[in-house]
Design a protein around this motif. Structure first.
Motif, PDB file in Angstrom:
ATOM      1  N   GLU A 366       0.818  -1.213   0.000  1.00 27.21           N
ATOM      2  CA  GLU A 366       0.000   0.000   0.000  1.00 27.21           C
ATOM      3  C   GLU A 366       0.858   1.272   0.000  1.00 27.21           C
ATOM      4  OE1 GLU A 366      -4.371  -1.044   1.121  1.00 27.21           O
ATOM      5  OE2 GLU A 366      -3.259  -0.835   2.993  1.00 27.21           O
ATOM      6  N   TRP A 367       2.025   1.162  -0.593  1.00 26.92           N
ATOM      7  CA  TRP A 367       2.877   2.290  -0.929  1.00 26.92           C
ATOM      8  C   TRP A 367       3.132   2.221  -2.433  1.00 26.92           C
ATOM      9  CZ3 TRP A 367       4.678   5.976   2.560  1.00 26.92           C
ATOM     10  CH2 TRP A 367       4.529   5.683   3.920  1.00 26.92           C
ATOM     11  N   TRP A 368       3.346   3.400  -3.056  1.00 27.40           N
ATOM     12  CA  TRP A 368       3.529   3.498  -4.501  1.00 27.40           C
ATOM     13  C   TRP A 368       4.990   3.748  -4.876  1.00 27.40           C
ATOM     14  CZ3 TRP A 368      -0.490   3.397  -8.203  1.00 27.40           C
ATOM     15  CH2 TRP A 368      -1.797   3.416  -7.689  1.00 27.40           C
ATOM     16  N   ASN A 369       5.340   3.320  -6.078  1.00 30.79           N
ATOM     17  CA  ASN A 369       6.573   3.729  -6.739  1.00 30.79           C
ATOM     18  C   ASN A 369       6.211   4.884  -7.672  1.00 30.79           C
ATOM     19  OD1 ASN A 369       8.887   4.074  -8.241  1.00 30.79           O
ATOM     20  ND2 ASN A 369       8.898   2.038  -9.142  1.00 30.79           N
ATOM     21  N   ASN A 370       6.548   6.097  -7.275  1.00 27.64           N
ATOM     22  CA  ASN A 370       6.233   7.273  -8.098  1.00 27.64           C
ATOM     23  C   ASN A 370       7.515   7.992  -8.521  1.00 27.64           C
ATOM     24  OD1 ASN A 370       3.905   8.777  -9.192  1.00 27.64           O
ATOM     25  ND2 ASN A 370       4.746  10.494  -8.054  1.00 27.64           N
ATOM     26  N   GLU A 371       8.590   7.213  -8.744  1.00 26.48           N
ATOM     27  CA  GLU A 371       9.820   7.799  -9.270  1.00 26.48           C
ATOM     28  C   GLU A 371       9.556   8.406 -10.646  1.00 26.48           C
ATOM     29  OE1 GLU A 371      12.696   4.673  -9.456  1.00 26.48           O
ATOM     30  OE2 GLU A 371      12.373   4.056  -7.380  1.00 26.48           O
ATOM     31  N   VAL A 372      10.424   9.310 -11.067  1.00 27.92           N
ATOM     32  CA  VAL A 372      10.317   9.834 -12.428  1.00 27.92           C
ATOM     33  C   VAL A 372      10.365   8.640 -13.383  1.00 27.92           C
ATOM     34  CG1 VAL A 372      11.359  11.295 -14.184  1.00 27.92           C
ATOM     35  CG2 VAL A 372      11.441  11.991 -11.773  1.00 27.92           C
ATOM     36  N   PRO A 373       9.369   8.483 -14.261  1.00 30.52           N
ATOM     37  CA  PRO A 373       9.343   7.320 -15.165  1.00 30.52           C
ATOM     38  C   PRO A 373      10.645   7.190 -15.955  1.00 30.52           C
ATOM     39  CG  PRO A 373       7.273   8.515 -15.280  1.00 30.52           C
ATOM     40  CD  PRO A 373       8.196   9.356 -14.453  1.00 30.52           C
ATOM     41  N   VAL A 374      11.143   5.961 -16.058  1.00 25.88           N
ATOM     42  CA  VAL A 374      12.425   5.763 -16.723  1.00 25.88           C
ATOM     43  C   VAL A 374      12.368   6.098 -18.204  1.00 25.88           C
ATOM     44  CG1 VAL A 374      13.136   4.003 -15.069  1.00 25.88           C
ATOM     45  CG2 VAL A 374      11.959   3.306 -17.171  1.00 25.88           C
ATOM     46  N   ASN A 375      11.160   6.090 -18.779  1.00 23.48           N
ATOM     47  CA  ASN A 375      11.028   6.411 -20.202  1.00 23.48           C
ATOM     48  C   ASN A 375      10.579   7.846 -20.440  1.00 23.48           C
ATOM     49  OD1 ASN A 375       8.432   6.173 -19.296  1.00 23.48           O
ATOM     50  ND2 ASN A 375       7.726   4.790 -20.920  1.00 23.48           N
ATOM     51  N   ALA A 376      10.606   8.670 -19.390  1.00 24.98           N
ATOM     52  CA  ALA A 376      10.205  10.073 -19.552  1.00 24.98           C
ATOM     53  C   ALA A 376      11.221  10.812 -20.420  1.00 24.98           C
ATOM     54  CB  ALA A 376      10.086  10.747 -18.194  1.00 24.98           C
ATOM     55  N   THR A 377      10.740  11.619 -21.349  1.00 31.76           N
ATOM     56  CA  THR A 377      11.602  12.412 -22.227  1.00 31.76           C
ATOM     57  C   THR A 377      11.258  13.881 -22.099  1.00 31.76           C
ATOM     58  OG1 THR A 377      10.062  12.125 -24.089  1.00 31.76           O
ATOM     59  CG2 THR A 377      11.847  10.508 -23.872  1.00 31.76           C
ATOM     60  N   ASN A 378      12.220  14.719 -22.432  1.00 31.93           N
ATOM     61  CA  ASN A 378      12.018  16.166 -22.410  1.00 31.93           C
ATOM     62  C   ASN A 378      11.602  16.652 -21.023  1.00 31.93           C
ATOM     63  OD1 ASN A 378      12.061  18.730 -23.613  1.00 31.93           O
ATOM     64  ND2 ASN A 378       9.900  18.642 -24.193  1.00 31.93           N
ATOM     65  N   VAL A 379      12.242  16.061 -19.991  1.00 34.07           N
ATOM     66  CA  VAL A 379      11.976  16.485 -18.623  1.00 34.07           C
ATOM     67  C   VAL A 379      13.298  16.749 -17.914  1.00 34.07           C
ATOM     68  CG1 VAL A 379       9.798  15.196 -18.441  1.00 34.07           C
ATOM     69  CG2 VAL A 379      11.947  14.124 -17.711  1.00 34.07           C
ATOM     70  N   ILE A 380      13.250  17.702 -16.970  1.00 38.24           N
ATOM     71  CA  ILE A 380      14.390  17.996 -16.099  1.00 38.24           C
ATOM     72  C   ILE A 380      13.843  18.150 -14.675  1.00 38.24           C
ATOM     73  CG2 ILE A 380      16.262  19.597 -15.575  1.00 38.24           C
ATOM     74  CD1 ILE A 380      16.202  20.540 -18.458  1.00 38.24           C
ATOM     75  N   PRO A 381      14.397  17.405 -13.717  1.00 39.22           N
ATOM     76  CA  PRO A 381      15.502  16.460 -13.796  1.00 39.22           C
ATOM     77  C   PRO A 381      15.141  15.229 -14.632  1.00 39.22           C
ATOM     78  CG  PRO A 381      15.074  17.103 -11.509  1.00 39.22           C
ATOM     79  CD  PRO A 381      13.915  17.551 -12.320  1.00 39.22           C
ATOM     80  N   ALA A 382      16.135  14.712 -15.331  1.00 39.40           N
ATOM     81  CA  ALA A 382      15.945  13.483 -16.071  1.00 39.40           C
ATOM     82  C   ALA A 382      15.825  12.325 -15.087  1.00 39.40           C
ATOM     83  CB  ALA A 382      17.127  13.266 -17.013  1.00 39.40           C
ATOM     84  N   PRO A 383      15.254  11.199 -15.509  1.00 41.04           N
ATOM     85  CA  PRO A 383      15.206  10.037 -14.630  1.00 41.04           C
ATOM     86  C   PRO A 383      16.586   9.748 -14.042  1.00 41.04           C
ATOM     87  CG  PRO A 383      13.959   9.625 -16.632  1.00 41.04           C
ATOM     88  CD  PRO A 383      14.656  10.937 -16.834  1.00 41.04           C
ATOM     89  N   SER A 384      16.644   9.601 -12.736  1.00 42.82           N
ATOM     90  CA  SER A 384      17.936   9.418 -12.062  1.00 42.82           C
ATOM     91  C   SER A 384      17.731   8.598 -10.800  1.00 42.82           C
ATOM     92  CB  SER A 384      18.540  10.780 -11.699  1.00 42.82           C
ATOM     93  OG  SER A 384      17.765  11.410 -10.701  1.00 42.82           O
ATOM     94  N   ASP A 385      18.737   8.567  -9.947  1.00 48.58           N
ATOM     95  CA  ASP A 385      18.644   7.805  -8.703  1.00 48.58           C
ATOM     96  C   ASP A 385      18.131   8.633  -7.535  1.00 48.58           C
ATOM     97  OD1 ASP A 385      19.592   5.528  -9.947  1.00 48.58           O
ATOM     98  OD2 ASP A 385      21.691   5.947  -9.455  1.00 48.58           O
ATOM     99  N   SER A 386      17.741   9.895  -7.774  1.00 48.53           N
ATOM    100  CA  SER A 386      17.399  10.778  -6.658  1.00 48.53           C
ATOM    101  C   SER A 386      16.159  10.323  -5.897  1.00 48.53           C
ATOM    102  CB  SER A 386      17.210  12.209  -7.153  1.00 48.53           C
ATOM    103  OG  SER A 386      16.176  12.270  -8.117  1.00 48.53           O
ATOM    104  N   LEU A 387      15.283   9.564  -6.539  1.00 50.98           N
ATOM    105  CA  LEU A 387      14.097   9.057  -5.855  1.00 50.98           C
ATOM    106  C   LEU A 387      14.126   7.544  -5.709  1.00 50.98           C
ATOM    107  CD1 LEU A 387      11.259  11.210  -7.509  1.00 50.98           C
ATOM    108  CD2 LEU A 387      12.519  11.662  -5.404  1.00 50.98           C
ATOM    109  N   LYS A 388      15.259   6.924  -6.028  1.00 51.08           N
ATOM    110  CA  LYS A 388      15.361   5.466  -6.001  1.00 51.08           C
ATOM    111  C   LYS A 388      15.072   4.950  -4.596  1.00 51.08           C
ATOM    112  CE  LYS A 388      16.246   1.988  -8.767  1.00 51.08           C
ATOM    113  NZ  LYS A 388      15.451   1.792  -9.994  1.00 51.08           N
TER     114      LYS A 388
END
Length: 443
Positions: A366-388
């Motif tokens: 009952e917790w979510w994985n809401n990291e920046v999607p790994v396939n997200a494009t044209n976004v900053i910050p880019a997918p990274s380990d900051s929310l891993k």
């Protein structure tokens, strides 16, 4: 969030104060309680502010306008019957050595500041805790440090944490237990053969329609039950009558019905309502600063496991800190099982949980994985380990507690999104981008 009680007028609410007496939970008349105030029929140590005069009709909750949503969400404890959980001896938060002054993110070619973000999220509150200290706090729309804001489905993450405590205490033997061990009357129903792990991961296989836009969905029917007397029996009738859609464990499908049942199982296992167990195990011993109220279907007997947790902004943050610490109390006692938090974020690989955006899976205990999607494009910050490895408690209309152990970061957000569950490319994506930007800014 899915893809990714009784209603009593305030003047009719029971004037009761919950008191823990050893392992027995009982309710005593408020007249016997010391230092409690009558807050429109709810007995609390101090009355929440603001206390709006006119409340929106709870039966129209899914169709409230923005103004009604703000008023309704901060007066949920008055709009429904509720059980109080009392605060402990708290220590005020310190200010962070490095306060958050600004953070930006970019999406679809446009860059947004923190102030832009608050407006785009219709945020009414935000708290950023770095290393257990306040790096940023925002309260809007008249909300204050004494406002009790309703959790919506953030309450599910609170319930799942309480399940972990019940396992540690031996009140629940294992997540491998069958639901029918605690609810024997469900033998022969769609819930027969479902384990607690499948229930907590929403992989029970029992059909449930969570559509917030469909006035005839199971969730909408639950909401209507909450707006009239006989809520517990009304909701239980819905739950018992559900049919099986998939074999248990095969497919992930978000279900407030299943979450309600998990809360009911927990109450039967512990012998007390959710508010009582929360007060006894976390709220008082961890040192929360204010009383809270849990939406009750039967005051003193049953609180709803799917939502309905109401607390102050800073106490939402303290709960996040408790989780990030692995369930350790100030005296050093650990009340969650070893590695419980890691298990809670071990996302299920059942069908529909794994996607190109989140190949590790989307949902845990009952917790979510809401990291920046790994396939997200044209976004900053880019997918990274900051929310891993971060755990997200998410509720409709934008209620959030994000716990990020790797960054020693907890972020709380209260919102009134125009839609209960917008497309992931809208507010949810921007939340992941902003939270990632904050993590990087505070390093």
């Amino acid at each position: 969030m899915k893809n990714r009680q009784t209603f009593l007028p305030a003047v009719m609410k029971p004037l009761v104060l919950a008191v823990a007496l050893g392992s027995t939970w009982s309710f005593v008349p408020s007249a016997l309680a010391e230092s409690a105030q009558n807050c429109d029929g709810v007995m609390l140590s101090s009355c929440p502010t603001p206390q709006d005069k006119t409340l929106p009709d709870p039966k129209d909750m899914l169709n409230w306008d923005q103004t009604a949503r703000v008023i309704g969400f901060r007066n949920d404890y008055r709009n429904y019957a509720g059980d109080v959980f009392k605060h402990g001896q708290s220590t005020p938060f310190l200010r962070a050595d490095k306060p958050l002054k600004e953070a930006t993110y970019s999406v679809r070619g446009k860059t947004y500041t923190l102030q832009d973000y608050l407006k785009r999220q219709n945020a009414t509150g935000m708290l950023v805790l770095k290393n257990g200290k306040v790096a940023y706090k925002y309260l809007g729309e008249g909300n204050t440090d004494q406002t009790l804001w309703t959790s919506r489905s953030v309450g599910k993450s609170v319930v799942s944490t309480l399940v972990g405590i019940a396992i540690k205490e031996g009140k629940i033997s294992s997540l491998d237990d069958l639901v029918t061990r605690y609810e024997p009357d469900l033998k022969g129903t769609a819930w027969d053969g479902v384990t607690l792990k499948q229930l907590i991961q929403h992989t029970s296989g029992v059909a449930w329609n969570e559509d917030y836009t469909n006035p005839h969905s199971d969730f909408a029917n639950l909401t209507q039950c909450e707006a009239r007397p006989g809520t517990y029996d009304c909701v239980r009738k819905i739950i018992v009558g559900l049919k099986r859609a998939h074999p248990a464990g095969q497919s992930w499908s978000y279900s407030s019905g299943g979450a309600w049942l998990l809360g009911d199982v927990l109450e039967k296992a512990t012998g007390m309502p959710l508010a009582a167990y929360l007060q006894q195990s976390i709220w008082q011993p961890y040192g929360m600063a204010n009383d809270g109220v849990w939406h009750s279907y039967e005051p003193g007997k049953h609180d709803v496991g799917a939502h309905g947790f109401n607390a102050t902004l800073e106490d939402w943050g303290r709960f996040g800190e408790f989780v990030m610490g692995g369930g350790r109390l100030p005296d050093g006692k650990k009340i969650l099982p070893e590695n419980w938090i890691e298990q809670a974020g071990n996302w299920t690989k059942a069908e529909n949980s794994v996607s190109a955006a989140h190949p590790d899976g989307l949902y845990g205990f009952e917790w979510w994985n809401n990291e920046v999607p790994v396939n997200a494009t044209n976004v900053i910050p880019a997918p990274s380990d900051s929310l891993k490895g971060s755990l997200w408690a998410l509720g409709i209309y934008g209620q959030i507690i994000m716990v990020n152990p790797a960054e020693d970061l907890v972020i709380v957000q209260w919102s009134t999104w125009p839609k209960a569950e917008p497309d992931f490319s809208a507010q949810p994506l921007e939340a992941s981008l902003m939270f990632s930007a904050i993590a990087e800014k505070l390093r």
